[in-house]
Design a protein around this motif. Structure first.
Motif, short mmCIF file in Angstrom:
data_model
loop_
_atom_site.label_atom_id
_atom_site.label_comp_id
_atom_site.label_asym_id
_atom_site.label_seq_id
_atom_site.Cartn_x
_atom_site.Cartn_y
_atom_site.Cartn_z
N UNK A 1 8.96 9.84 -1.68
CA UNK A 1 9.42 8.96 -0.66
C UNK A 1 8.64 8.03 -0.11
N UNK A 2 7.45 7.98 -0.27
CA UNK A 2 6.62 6.94 0.05
C UNK A 2 6.75 5.87 -1.00
N UNK A 3 6.68 6.20 -2.14
CA UNK A 3 6.93 5.19 -3.15
C UNK A 3 8.58 4.64 -3.04
N UNK A 4 9.44 5.25 -3.01
CA UNK A 4 10.71 4.86 -2.64
C UNK A 4 10.70 3.57 -1.81
N UNK A 5 10.23 4.13 -0.58
CA UNK A 5 10.38 3.31 0.79
C UNK A 5 9.50 1.70 0.51
N UNK B 1 0.86 -1.22 0.09
CA UNK B 1 0.15 -0.07 -0.09
C UNK B 1 0.92 1.09 0.07
N UNK B 2 0.59 2.00 -1.00
CA UNK B 2 1.07 3.39 -0.73
C UNK B 2 0.20 4.34 0.39
N UNK B 3 0.64 4.63 1.55
CA UNK B 3 -0.14 5.53 2.55
C UNK B 3 0.30 6.85 2.60
N UNK B 4 -1.02 7.37 3.11
CA UNK B 4 -0.71 8.83 3.46
C UNK B 4 0.36 9.24 4.29
N UNK B 5 1.40 10.05 3.89
CA UNK B 5 2.55 10.33 4.95
C UNK B 5 2.17 10.60 6.36
N UNK B 6 1.24 11.25 6.64
CA UNK B 6 0.75 11.37 8.28
C UNK B 6 -0.46 10.43 8.50
N UNK B 7 -0.67 9.54 7.76
CA UNK B 7 -1.68 8.50 8.27
C UNK B 7 -1.54 7.33 7.31
#
Length: 210
Positions: free
Chosen positions: A95-99, A58-64
């Motif tokens: 950054x979310x995608x990279x991680x 899942x690609x999650x919202x940065x703060x949630x």
């Protein structure tokens, strides 16, 4: 409340409800790692179908992070909810995608090893998990399976919340879920044996059905 003895018993019950797919050469059973794989193994054996894993992140919202705005799948597949994703800063999305891509690649290497790239073109993909709580991972898996060319997507799970069931019913071509209790608790509450599935249990299941 009905409980399953273990994931194998849950798989046998689901296989009985998927009997119309027995022996079909276009069927492939996909376990969601890790808990879905022991369930999927039994189904694949009963249907005489190949077993594989579908690794999604899942690609999650940065703060949630529990709130998904998209998903990544094998082969570079990315599924986005543009209405949500467009509200996130581009650098934060990157950054979310990279991680998540790093973790997806790690799991693909761990579970798939030398297995060929997953090809679902024209196949009936039976996506299996050991239960649905929010359903977000299964929903991402359905979307990824369609992007990988699946002609039909069936979700098979032993138990799930009514909210997750409704969401998956709108995404998949068919959802098999024998138990949708109105007072749904954690997935583990519906099993006598709900041990954490180890990596070697996943790889052994894939080897046994190869």
């Amino acid at each position: 409340m009905t409980t399953y003895r273990d994931r194998a018993e849950a798989g046998r019950m689901l296989a009985d409800q998927l009997g119309d797919l027995t022996g079909r050469p276009d069927v492939i059973v996909l376990g969601l790692v890790r808990g879905g794989v022991p369930v999927a193994q039994v189904i694949a054996e009963r249907l005489g179908a190949p077993l594989d894993v579908l690794v999604v992140r899942k690609l999650g919202m940065p703060l949630a992070p529990e709130v998904a705005y998209g998903a990544l799948g094998p082969g570079g597949v990315q599924v986005l909810n543009d209405m949500v994703a467009d509200r996130i800063d581009a650098d934060e999305r990157a950054e979310v995608r990279r991680r998540e891509q790093i973790e997806l690649d790690r799991r693909e290497q761990l579970y798939r090893g030398a297995r060929p790239q997953l090809d679902l073109a024209g196949r009936i993909a039976v996506i299996v998990d050991d239960g649905l709580a929010t359903g977000a991972t299964a929903r991402a898996a359905v979307q990824v399976a369609r992007h990988l060319g699946a002609a039909r997507v069936v979700v098979a799970v032993p138990v799930g919340s009514d909210q997750a069931y409704e969401m998956l019913a709108a995404e998949a071509d068919q959802v098999i879920c024998p138990q949708v209790p109105p007072d749904f608790m954690a997935v583990g509450a519906y099993y006598d044996d709900f041990h954490e599935v180890a990596d070697d249990e996943v790889t052994q299941a894939l080897t046994a059905t190869a």
